[in-house]
Write a protein that holds these residues in place. Structure first.
Motif, PDB file in Angstrom:
ATOM      1  N   LEU A 125      -1.969   1.401  17.779  1.00 52.08           N
ATOM      2  CA  LEU A 125      -2.209   2.685  18.431  1.00 52.08           C
ATOM      3  C   LEU A 125      -3.356   3.431  17.771  1.00 52.08           C
ATOM      4  O   LEU A 125      -4.163   4.079  18.452  1.00 52.08           O
ATOM      5  N   ARG A 126      -3.440   3.348  16.454  1.00 47.22           N
ATOM      6  CA  ARG A 126      -4.557   3.997  15.747  1.00 47.22           C
ATOM      7  C   ARG A 126      -5.888   3.363  16.135  1.00 47.22           C
ATOM      8  O   ARG A 126      -6.876   4.060  16.408  1.00 47.22           O
ATOM      9  N   GLN A 127      -5.911   2.032  16.163  1.00 47.97           N
ATOM     10  CA  GLN A 127      -7.148   1.337  16.485  1.00 47.97           C
ATOM     11  C   GLN A 127      -7.568   1.599  17.930  1.00 47.97           C
ATOM     12  O   GLN A 127      -8.768   1.769  18.209  1.00 47.97           O
ATOM     13  N   LEU A 128      -6.606   1.641  18.854  1.00 49.28           N
ATOM     14  CA  LEU A 128      -6.928   1.937  20.250  1.00 49.28           C
ATOM     15  C   LEU A 128      -7.508   3.338  20.411  1.00 49.28           C
ATOM     16  O   LEU A 128      -8.306   3.590  21.327  1.00 49.28           O
ATOM     17  N   ALA A 129      -7.106   4.241  19.508  1.00 50.83           N
ATOM     18  CA  ALA A 129      -7.634   5.605  19.536  1.00 50.83           C
ATOM     19  C   ALA A 129      -8.998   5.701  18.858  1.00 50.83           C
ATOM     20  O   ALA A 129      -9.608   6.779  18.839  1.00 50.83           O
ATOM     21  N   GLY A 130      -9.476   4.584  18.293  1.00 51.62           N
ATOM     22  CA  GLY A 130     -10.785   4.567  17.657  1.00 51.62           C
ATOM     23  C   GLY A 130     -10.830   5.314  16.337  1.00 51.62           C
ATOM     24  O   GLY A 130     -11.896   5.807  15.935  1.00 51.62           O
ATOM     25  N   GLN A 131      -9.692   5.372  15.641  1.00 51.22           N
ATOM     26  CA  GLN A 131      -9.630   6.099  14.372  1.00 51.22           C
ATOM     27  C   GLN A 131      -9.464   5.136  13.204  1.00 51.22           C
ATOM     28  O   GLN A 131      -8.787   4.106  13.328  1.00 51.22           O
ATOM     29  N   THR A 132     -10.060   5.486  12.081  1.00 56.29           N
ATOM     30  CA  THR A 132      -9.815   4.745  10.848  1.00 56.29           C
ATOM     31  C   THR A 132      -8.543   5.295  10.210  1.00 56.29           C
ATOM     32  O   THR A 132      -8.065   6.379  10.570  1.00 56.29           O
ATOM     33  N   GLY A 133      -8.027   4.554   9.247  1.00 55.11           N
ATOM     34  CA  GLY A 133      -6.849   5.040   8.543  1.00 55.11           C
ATOM     35  C   GLY A 133      -7.119   6.344   7.830  1.00 55.11           C
ATOM     36  O   GLY A 133      -6.277   7.248   7.795  1.00 55.11           O
ATOM     37  N   LYS A 134      -8.333   6.475   7.286  1.00 50.60           N
ATOM     38  CA  LYS A 134      -8.707   7.698   6.568  1.00 50.60           C
ATOM     39  C   LYS A 134      -8.763   8.882   7.522  1.00 50.60           C
ATOM     40  O   LYS A 134      -8.291   9.981   7.201  1.00 50.60           O
ATOM     41  N   GLN A 135      -9.324   8.662   8.717  1.00 49.65           N
ATOM     42  CA  GLN A 135      -9.413   9.745   9.693  1.00 49.65           C
ATOM     43  C   GLN A 135      -8.030  10.204  10.139  1.00 49.65           C
ATOM     44  O   GLN A 135      -7.769  11.403  10.275  1.00 49.65           O
ATOM     45  N   LEU A 136      -7.131   9.240  10.377  1.00 50.20           N
ATOM     46  CA  LEU A 136      -5.770   9.593  10.779  1.00 50.20           C
ATOM     47  C   LEU A 136      -5.085  10.392   9.682  1.00 50.20           C
ATOM     48  O   LEU A 136      -4.417  11.405   9.952  1.00 50.20           O
ATOM     49  N   ALA A 137      -5.230   9.936   8.443  1.00 48.10           N
ATOM     50  CA  ALA A 137      -4.605  10.629   7.314  1.00 48.10           C
ATOM     51  C   ALA A 137      -5.124  12.061   7.197  1.00 48.10           C
ATOM     52  O   ALA A 137      -4.344  13.008   6.981  1.00 48.10           O
ATOM     53  N   GLU A 138      -6.438  12.242   7.350  1.00 47.75           N
ATOM     54  CA  GLU A 138      -7.016  13.580   7.252  1.00 47.75           C
ATOM     55  C   GLU A 138      -6.505  14.485   8.368  1.00 47.75           C
ATOM     56  O   GLU A 138      -6.221  15.663   8.151  1.00 47.75           O
ATOM     57  N   SER A 139      -6.352  13.928   9.580  1.00 48.12           N
ATOM     58  CA  SER A 139      -5.865  14.718  10.708  1.00 48.12           C
ATOM     59  C   SER A 139      -4.441  15.211  10.487  1.00 48.12           C
ATOM     60  O   SER A 139      -4.048  16.274  10.972  1.00 48.12           O
ATOM     61  N   LEU A 140      -3.651  14.431   9.751  1.00 53.27           N
ATOM     62  CA  LEU A 140      -2.247  14.770   9.520  1.00 53.27           C
ATOM     63  C   LEU A 140      -2.003  15.367   8.133  1.00 53.27           C
ATOM     64  O   LEU A 140      -0.850  15.617   7.763  1.00 53.27           O
ATOM     65  N   SER A 141      -3.100  15.562   7.377  1.00 49.17           N
ATOM     66  CA  SER A 141      -2.996  16.090   5.996  1.00 49.17           C
ATOM     67  C   SER A 141      -2.122  15.187   5.131  1.00 49.17           C
ATOM     68  O   SER A 141      -1.306  15.653   4.330  1.00 49.17           O
ATOM     69  N   TRP A 142      -2.284  13.861   5.314  1.00 51.41           N
ATOM     70  CA  TRP A 142      -1.575  12.867   4.517  1.00 51.41           C
ATOM     71  C   TRP A 142      -2.526  12.261   3.501  1.00 51.41           C
ATOM     72  O   TRP A 142      -3.748  12.313   3.655  1.00 51.41           O
ATOM     73  N   GLN A 143      -1.930  11.616   2.495  1.00 47.03           N
ATOM     74  CA  GLN A 143      -2.714  10.769   1.616  1.00 47.03           C
ATOM     75  C   GLN A 143      -3.059   9.478   2.380  1.00 47.03           C
ATOM     76  O   GLN A 143      -2.212   8.958   3.108  1.00 47.03           O
ATOM     77  N   PRO A 144      -4.288   8.980   2.252  1.00 48.31           N
ATOM     78  CA  PRO A 144      -4.642   7.730   2.948  1.00 48.31           C
ATOM     79  C   PRO A 144      -3.691   6.585   2.636  1.00 48.31           C
ATOM     80  O   PRO A 144      -3.448   5.713   3.478  1.00 48.31           O
ATOM     81  N   SER A 145      -3.134   6.573   1.426  1.00 51.93           N
ATOM     82  CA  SER A 145      -2.226   5.486   1.044  1.00 51.93           C
ATOM     83  C   SER A 145      -0.971   5.468   1.907  1.00 51.93           C
ATOM     84  O   SER A 145      -0.365   4.415   2.118  1.00 51.93           O
ATOM     85  N   LYS A 146      -0.571   6.631   2.441  1.00 49.17           N
ATOM     86  CA  LYS A 146       0.629   6.673   3.278  1.00 49.17           C
ATOM     87  C   LYS A 146       0.401   5.890   4.564  1.00 49.17           C
ATOM     88  O   LYS A 146       1.279   5.130   5.001  1.00 49.17           O
ATOM     89  N   VAL A 147      -0.756   6.048   5.169  1.00 49.72           N
ATOM     90  CA  VAL A 147      -1.079   5.312   6.388  1.00 49.72           C
ATOM     91  C   VAL A 147      -1.053   3.812   6.106  1.00 49.72           C
ATOM     92  O   VAL A 147      -0.485   3.025   6.865  1.00 49.72           O
ATOM     93  N   SER A 148      -1.664   3.417   4.999  1.00 47.38           N
ATOM     94  CA  SER A 148      -1.719   1.999   4.634  1.00 47.38           C
ATOM     95  C   SER A 148      -0.325   1.434   4.411  1.00 47.38           C
ATOM     96  O   SER A 148       0.000   0.338   4.893  1.00 47.38           O
ATOM     97  N   LYS A 149       0.525   2.171   3.700  1.00 49.39           N
ATOM     98  CA  LYS A 149       1.874   1.684   3.417  1.00 49.39           C
ATOM     99  C   LYS A 149       2.696   1.535   4.690  1.00 49.39           C
ATOM    100  O   LYS A 149       3.443   0.564   4.857  1.00 49.39           O
ATOM    101  N   ILE A 150       2.576   2.492   5.611  1.00 48.23           N
ATOM    102  CA  ILE A 150       3.335   2.422   6.863  1.00 48.23           C
ATOM    103  C   ILE A 150       2.862   1.243   7.695  1.00 48.23           C
ATOM    104  O   ILE A 150       3.668   0.459   8.214  1.00 48.23           O
ATOM    105  N   GLU A 151       1.545   1.084   7.819  1.00 43.28           N
ATOM    106  CA  GLU A 151       1.015   0.013   8.658  1.00 43.28           C
ATOM    107  C   GLU A 151       1.308  -1.371   8.100  1.00 43.28           C
ATOM    108  O   GLU A 151       1.402  -2.344   8.861  1.00 43.28           O
ATOM    109  N   ASN A 152       1.442  -1.477   6.802  1.00 44.84           N
ATOM    110  CA  ASN A 152       1.687  -2.776   6.176  1.00 44.84           C
ATOM    111  C   ASN A 152       3.160  -3.032   5.879  1.00 44.84           C
ATOM    112  O   ASN A 152       3.513  -3.982   5.174  1.00 44.84           O
ATOM    113  N   GLY A 153       4.032  -2.189   6.419  1.00 44.24           N
ATOM    114  CA  GLY A 153       5.462  -2.407   6.265  1.00 44.24           C
ATOM    115  C   GLY A 153       5.986  -2.132   4.879  1.00 44.24           C
ATOM    116  O   GLY A 153       7.071  -2.606   4.517  1.00 44.24           O
TER     117      GLY A 153
END
Length: 304
Positions: free
Chosen positions: A39-67
Motif C-alpha cells: 500500500l505504501r509503494q502504490l501510494a508512491g511513498q518511501t518508508g521515510k516519507q510515511l514515517a514523517e507523515s505519521l510522526s514516527w521513527q523510520p525504524s517503526k515502518v521498517s519493523k512493521i513491514e518486515n514482520g
C-alpha cells in the motif's frame, strides 16, 4: 504440507526447529507487513516519507513491514489514511485481530487481573474432552495445590506488575479442578522429573504438591507419566504445551500465549506428545520417581 524451517516427519526422526510453535504467528505478521508495504509503494511513498507523515521513527515502518513488530489498530488506520487506501482498513484490521488471537501477549491478557484468565481457561476446559499436557519445568495448573498455585501467581504479579487478585485467582484455579470428576473427560499428563525438583516454592509446599500428584494419578480418567532423569529421550523437551482435543494447542512463553489451530501444527504437537509419552514411566514406576523426590525433600528424621 511442510511448515517452513521444519524437517518433514518421516516416522523416525522428529522436526528439529525450536521455533515451530511460533511459525504461524511469524507468517501472519510477515504477511500483514508485506501488504502494508504494498500500500505504501502504490501510494508512491518511501518508508521515510510515511514515517514523517505519521510522526514516527523510520525504524517503526521498517519493523512493521518486515514482520518484526505488530502494528496496533490505530497504526493500521493511520497507515491506510496516509496512503489513501482506507478501503483496505477493514480487511487489514481483521488480519490484525487474527494475529492477536494467535499471539496473545500477557500484558494485554492479564491487564484485568489473573482471575479472568482462569475463567477463560475454565470455558475451554468445559469444551474439551481429551487433555494432553506436557510440562518440563512446572506442575500443570490443573494439578496444582492452592499453595503451589499461589507461588506461581505471585511470580506473575511480581514480574508483570499486575493488580493483586491472587486469592480470587487461586480460588478459580482450584474450581477448574472439579472437571477431574466428570466421567466424559480424559487427561494424559507427561512431566519431567525436573518439574518435580525445580525449587519454585518452599520444600514444604512442594511436598504437598507431590502428594497431590499421587492422589490425582489414582483417578480412573487421569494418566500421569513421569520422565526420569535416566531416561533416553526420542524427542527434545523444548517447552511445555497443552493439546485440547484435536482442535487447539496452547504454548506459553515468557511474553505471550501462542494459540495454534492449524491442522499441521496440531498434528505435529500430537506426534511430539506421543514421542514424549512413549518414554515416560507410569503407575508404580511413576510413583517410584515421585517417592524418590519426596525422600530427597523430606527432613532426615533419623538425624533429628
Amino acid at each position: 504440507m511442510t511448515l517452513p524451517g521444519i524437517t518433514p516427519y518421516d516416522g523416525k526422526t522428529l522436526p528439529q526447529s525450536k521455533a515451530v510453535s511460533a511459525t504461524n504467528v511469524h507468517e501472519a505478521r510477515t504477511a500483514l507487513g508485506n501488504r502494508l508495504r504494498e500500500l505504501r509503494q502504490l501510494a508512491g511513498q518511501t518508508g521515510k516519507q510515511l514515517a514523517e507523515s505519521l510522526s514516527w521513527q523510520p525504524s517503526k515502518v521498517s519493523k512493521i513491514e518486515n514482520g518484526k513488530q505488530t502494528p496496533s489498530a490505530e497504526d493500521i488506520k493511520d497507515w491506510t489514511r496516509i496512503t489513501n487506501s482506507t478501503s483496505q482498513a477493514t480487511a487489514l484490521l481483521a488480519s490484525l485481530r487474527t494475529l492477536e488471537t494467535q499471539h496473545a501477549e500477557w500484558q494485554r491478557i492479564l491487564k484485568g487481573g489473573i482471575r479472568p484468565r482462569q475463567n477463560a481457561l475454565a470455558e475451554l476446559d468445559q469444551k474439551t474432552r481429551l487433555f494432553r499436557v506436557f510440562e518440563a519445568t512446572v506442575i500443570p495448573g490443573l494439578l496444582q495445590t492452592s499453595e503451589y498455585a499461589r507461588a506461581r501467581f505471585a511470580e506473575s504479579i511480581r514480574v508483570f506488575k499486575l493488580a493483586n487478585d491472587i486469592n480470587e485467582a487461586v480460588e478459580a484455579r482450584l474450581k477448574r479442578q472439579d472437571i477431574f470428576y466428570r466421567s466424559d473427560k480424559r487427561f494424559h499428563f507427561v512431566l519431567t522429573e525436573a518439574a518435580l525438583r525445580f525449587r519454585l516454592c518452599s520444600p514444604e509446599v512442594m511436598l504437598g504438591q507431590l502428594d497431590r500428584l499421587m492422589s490425582l494419578s489414582a483417578l480412573p480418567n487421569v494418566k500421569l507419566g513421569i520422565i526420569g532423569f535416566e531416561t533416553q529421550y526420542t524427542a527434545s523437551p523444548w517447552h511445555g504445551f497443552w493439546l485440547y482435543d484435536d482442535d487447539k494447542v496452547l504454548v506459553e512463553t515468557f511474553s505471550a500465549g501462542l494459540n495454534l489451530a492449524q491442522p499441521q501444527e496440531i498434528a505435529l504437537y500430537a506426534t511430539v506428545f506421543e514421542e514424549l509419552a512413549s518414554v515416560a514411566s507410569y503407575g508404580r514406576s511413576a510413583r517410584g520417581i515421585i517417592n524418590r523426590v519426596i525422600a530427597d525433600l523430606s527432613p532426615d528424621d533419623a538425624e533429628a
